[in-house]
Design a protein around this motif. Structure first.
Motif, PDB file in Angstrom:
ATOM      1  N   LEU A   1      -5.349  12.988   1.621  1.00 22.03           N
ATOM      2  CA  LEU A   1      -4.845  14.053   0.515  1.00 22.03           C
ATOM      3  C   LEU A   1      -4.767  15.370   1.267  1.00 22.03           C
ATOM      4  O   LEU A   1      -5.503  15.735   1.881  1.00 22.03           O
ATOM      5  N   PRO A   2      -3.889  16.199   0.869  1.00 21.85           N
ATOM      6  CA  PRO A   2      -3.389  17.446   1.255  1.00 21.85           C
ATOM      7  C   PRO A   2      -4.537  18.501   0.944  1.00 21.85           C
ATOM      8  O   PRO A   2      -5.155  18.354  -0.177  1.00 21.85           O
ATOM      9  N   VAL A   3      -4.757  19.290   2.043  1.00 24.16           N
ATOM     10  CA  VAL A   3      -5.955  20.289   1.579  1.00 24.16           C
ATOM     11  C   VAL A   3      -5.734  21.272   0.559  1.00 24.16           C
ATOM     12  O   VAL A   3      -6.621  21.704  -0.255  1.00 24.16           O
ATOM     13  N   ASP A   4      -4.447  21.491   0.410  1.00 21.10           N
ATOM     14  CA  ASP A   4      -3.951  22.551  -0.897  1.00 21.10           C
ATOM     15  C   ASP A   4      -4.244  21.891  -2.161  1.00 21.10           C
ATOM     16  O   ASP A   4      -4.688  22.378  -3.149  1.00 21.10           O
ATOM     17  N   TYR A   5      -3.960  20.506  -2.264  1.00 20.91           N
ATOM     18  CA  TYR A   5      -4.556  19.694  -3.316  1.00 20.91           C
ATOM     19  C   TYR A   5      -5.673  19.691  -3.697  1.00 20.91           C
ATOM     20  O   TYR A   5      -6.252  19.726  -4.789  1.00 20.91           O
ATOM     21  N   LEU A   6      -6.622  19.518  -2.459  1.00 19.64           N
ATOM     22  CA  LEU A   6      -8.231  19.401  -2.672  1.00 19.64           C
ATOM     23  C   LEU A   6      -8.491  20.773  -3.030  1.00 19.64           C
ATOM     24  O   LEU A   6      -9.612  20.817  -3.972  1.00 19.64           O
ATOM     25  N   ASP A   7      -7.919  21.869  -2.609  1.00 19.06           N
ATOM     26  CA  ASP A   7      -8.430  23.233  -2.921  1.00 19.06           C
ATOM     27  C   ASP A   7      -8.208  23.399  -4.497  1.00 19.06           C
ATOM     28  O   ASP A   7      -9.180  23.926  -4.914  1.00 19.06           O
ATOM     29  N   GLU A   8      -7.134  23.021  -4.801  1.00 17.88           N
ATOM     30  CA  GLU A   8      -7.001  23.220  -6.379  1.00 17.88           C
ATOM     31  C   GLU A   8      -7.776  22.425  -7.252  1.00 17.88           C
ATOM     32  O   GLU A   8      -7.969  22.792  -8.332  1.00 17.88           O
ATOM     33  N   ILE A   9      -8.355  21.398  -6.593  1.00 18.67           N
ATOM     34  CA  ILE A   9      -9.497  20.438  -7.434  1.00 18.67           C
ATOM     35  C   ILE A   9     -10.812  21.188  -7.259  1.00 18.67           C
ATOM     36  O   ILE A   9     -11.397  21.283  -8.395  1.00 18.67           O
ATOM     37  N   TYR A  10     -11.158  21.499  -5.949  1.00 21.38           N
ATOM     38  CA  TYR A  10     -12.502  21.788  -5.635  1.00 21.38           C
ATOM     39  C   TYR A  10     -13.048  23.040  -5.895  1.00 21.38           C
ATOM     40  O   TYR A  10     -14.123  23.605  -5.868  1.00 21.38           O
TER      41      TYR A  10
ATOM     42  N   ASN B   1       2.325  15.963  -9.575  1.00 19.57           N
ATOM     43  CA  ASN B   1       2.775  16.352 -11.060  1.00 19.57           C
ATOM     44  C   ASN B   1       2.126  17.650 -11.409  1.00 19.57           C
ATOM     45  O   ASN B   1       1.072  17.911 -11.591  1.00 19.57           O
ATOM     46  N   SER B   2       3.078  18.532 -12.030  1.00 15.59           N
ATOM     47  CA  SER B   2       2.711  19.985 -12.211  1.00 15.59           C
ATOM     48  C   SER B   2       2.013  19.977 -13.642  1.00 15.59           C
ATOM     49  O   SER B   2       1.438  20.743 -13.801  1.00 15.59           O
ATOM     50  N   ARG B   3       2.058  18.903 -14.382  1.00 17.97           N
ATOM     51  CA  ARG B   3       1.415  18.773 -15.602  1.00 17.97           C
ATOM     52  C   ARG B   3       0.027  18.294 -15.509  1.00 17.97           C
ATOM     53  O   ARG B   3      -0.735  18.383 -16.764  1.00 17.97           O
TER      54      ARG B   3
ATOM     55  N   LEU C   1       0.870  -1.037   0.146  1.00 14.91           N
ATOM     56  CA  LEU C   1      -0.179  -0.055  -0.113  1.00 14.91           C
ATOM     57  C   LEU C   1       1.138   1.116   0.010  1.00 14.91           C
ATOM     58  O   LEU C   1       0.662   2.268  -0.869  1.00 14.91           O
ATOM     59  N   PRO C   2       1.823   1.440   1.029  1.00 15.94           N
ATOM     60  CA  PRO C   2       2.669   2.829   0.955  1.00 15.94           C
ATOM     61  C   PRO C   2       3.337   2.884  -0.606  1.00 15.94           C
ATOM     62  O   PRO C   2       3.312   4.039  -0.961  1.00 15.94           O
ATOM     63  N   GLU C   3       3.677   1.695  -1.013  1.00 13.21           N
ATOM     64  CA  GLU C   3       4.393   2.111  -2.530  1.00 13.21           C
ATOM     65  C   GLU C   3       3.430   2.537  -3.478  1.00 13.21           C
ATOM     66  O   GLU C   3       3.557   3.342  -4.408  1.00 13.21           O
ATOM     67  N   VAL C   4       1.887   1.851  -3.341  1.00 14.90           N
ATOM     68  CA  VAL C   4       0.956   2.540  -4.333  1.00 14.90           C
ATOM     69  C   VAL C   4       0.752   4.054  -4.083  1.00 14.90           C
ATOM     70  O   VAL C   4       0.439   4.536  -5.135  1.00 14.90           O
ATOM     71  N   ILE C   5       0.320   4.334  -2.791  1.00 13.90           N
ATOM     72  CA  ILE C   5       0.176   5.737  -2.376  1.00 13.90           C
ATOM     73  C   ILE C   5       1.178   6.705  -3.038  1.00 13.90           C
ATOM     74  O   ILE C   5       0.843   7.774  -3.320  1.00 13.90           O
ATOM     75  N   GLU C   6       2.633   6.188  -2.773  1.00 15.47           N
ATOM     76  CA  GLU C   6       3.525   6.762  -3.321  1.00 15.47           C
ATOM     77  C   GLU C   6       3.631   7.106  -4.692  1.00 15.47           C
ATOM     78  O   GLU C   6       3.849   8.319  -5.210  1.00 15.47           O
ATOM     79  N   ARG C   7       3.215   5.969  -5.327  1.00 12.40           N
ATOM     80  CA  ARG C   7       2.964   6.239  -6.870  1.00 12.40           C
ATOM     81  C   ARG C   7       2.019   7.200  -7.233  1.00 12.40           C
ATOM     82  O   ARG C   7       1.964   8.010  -8.084  1.00 12.40           O
ATOM     83  N   PHE C   8       0.885   6.974  -6.489  1.00 14.16           N
ATOM     84  CA  PHE C   8      -0.350   8.085  -6.607  1.00 14.16           C
ATOM     85  C   PHE C   8       0.224   9.386  -6.589  1.00 14.16           C
ATOM     86  O   PHE C   8      -0.179  10.228  -7.328  1.00 14.16           O
TER      87      PHE C   8
END
Length: 299
Positions: free
Chosen positions: A266-275, A172-174, A158-165
């Motif tokens: 998930l980080p809140v700043d990431y969620l903010d960028e999405i929502y 991923n800035s792109r 699981l940690p390996e898969v989460i890191e890949r996500f």
């Protein structure tokens, strides 16, 4: 040997037969009916359930299921299917459907507006589901996390898969917002800007009438409550039933998928960028968005 088994065997053996066969099949199907039901949406928003549900009704109308009608994306999918054919022995139906419908648009051969069904979903849930779909496709091509899970267990993998996500989707800035799909697809290909139309925040579905298509927009989160009234209003269908299909928790990595959903924070700043975008607020109310936040944060 009977003709049907011979044809089926040939379709599994030779891409040079498979591709033209399906193109001819769809062309003949299109000649028999002016009407078309096109399930046209981004990936991982429950569209396979809509597709299988409509197919189960045995309607006398061709039903197509596509994620893209963009030339470059279709060409890429055709090349991918051709390269993978020796291992997979099939072409994805979405590829053939996209190629056929794209030709209809290019030839301006739309005499009768299409009946288009499209869907939205919590964008973070869609991103997660797409990530695990890619793991499924890797499995088909010989890359299998299950071997590692069998030896080390879910908790080690699981940690390996989460890191890949995080590498592919969070850091991923792109990356692009999933709902940009509506600009790249509906706007560019069917000349319909959904963001210039009325917002459906707080509603379960909406029907738009355009020159090329009547468009039914559904929300996956409220699909069970809205599909019967939506199908009746849009297609004149009564008492339609949903056939659940392509559900992530039913697949090869269902145990890992469940563990991922339970543990990801998930980080809140990431969620903010999405929502915190007009792209999301066009479809979802403040209360719906707040529920999404609560699902993906542990604090």
């Amino acid at each position: 040997m009977a003709l049907k088994p011979l044809i089926q065997s040939s379709l599994r053996q030779d891409y040079r037969i498979t591709h033209p066969y399906h193109r001819l099949r769809l062309w003949l199907e299109g000649l028999r009916s002016k009407d078309k039901i096109v399930i046209y949406q981004m990936s991982k928003v429950g569209s396979t359930t809509i597709w299988k549900s409509l197919e189960s009704l045995n309607l006398d109308i061709p039903i197509y299921h596509v994620h893209t009608l963009r030339h470059e994306q279709i060409s890429r999918a055709i090349e991918r299917d051709k390269a993978n054919f020796p291992k997979l022995r099939f072409m994805y139906p979405e590829t053939i459907h996209s190629e056929y419908l794209r030709s209809q648009l290019d030839q301006k051969n739309i005499m009768h507006p299409w009946s288009v069904i499209t869907l939205v979903r919590d964008p973070v849930a869609k991103i997660l589901s797409s990530f695990f779909q890619n793991l499924e496709r890797e499995f088909l091509l010989g890359l299998d996390y299950r071997k590692k899970i069998k030896v080390e267990g879910d908790t080690k993998v699981l940690p390996e898969v989460i890191e890949r996500f995080y590498q592919e989707k969070v850091d991923n800035s792109r990356r692009k917002h999933p709902f940009e799909w509506f600009n790249f697809e509906l706007k560019d290909n069917l000349d319909f800007d959904i963001f210039a139309a009325p917002s459906i925040a707080g509603s379960n579905y909406y029907i738009y009438n355009t020159k090329l298509a009547r468009i039914l927009l559904l929300k996956l989160e409220s699909l069970n409550d809205s599909y019967q009234s939506a199908f009746q209003e849009f297609l004149g269908l009564q008492n339609a039933n949903l056939v659940q299909a392509n559900v992530g928790l039913q697949k090869r990595y269902k145990s890992l998928y469940k563990s991922f959903l339970r543990n990801v924070d998930l980080p809140v700043d990431y969620l903010d960028e999405i929502y915190q975008t007009e792209l999301v607020r066009h479809f979802y109310s403040e209360s719906e968005i707040e529920q999404f936040y609560q699902r993906w944060t542990r604090s």
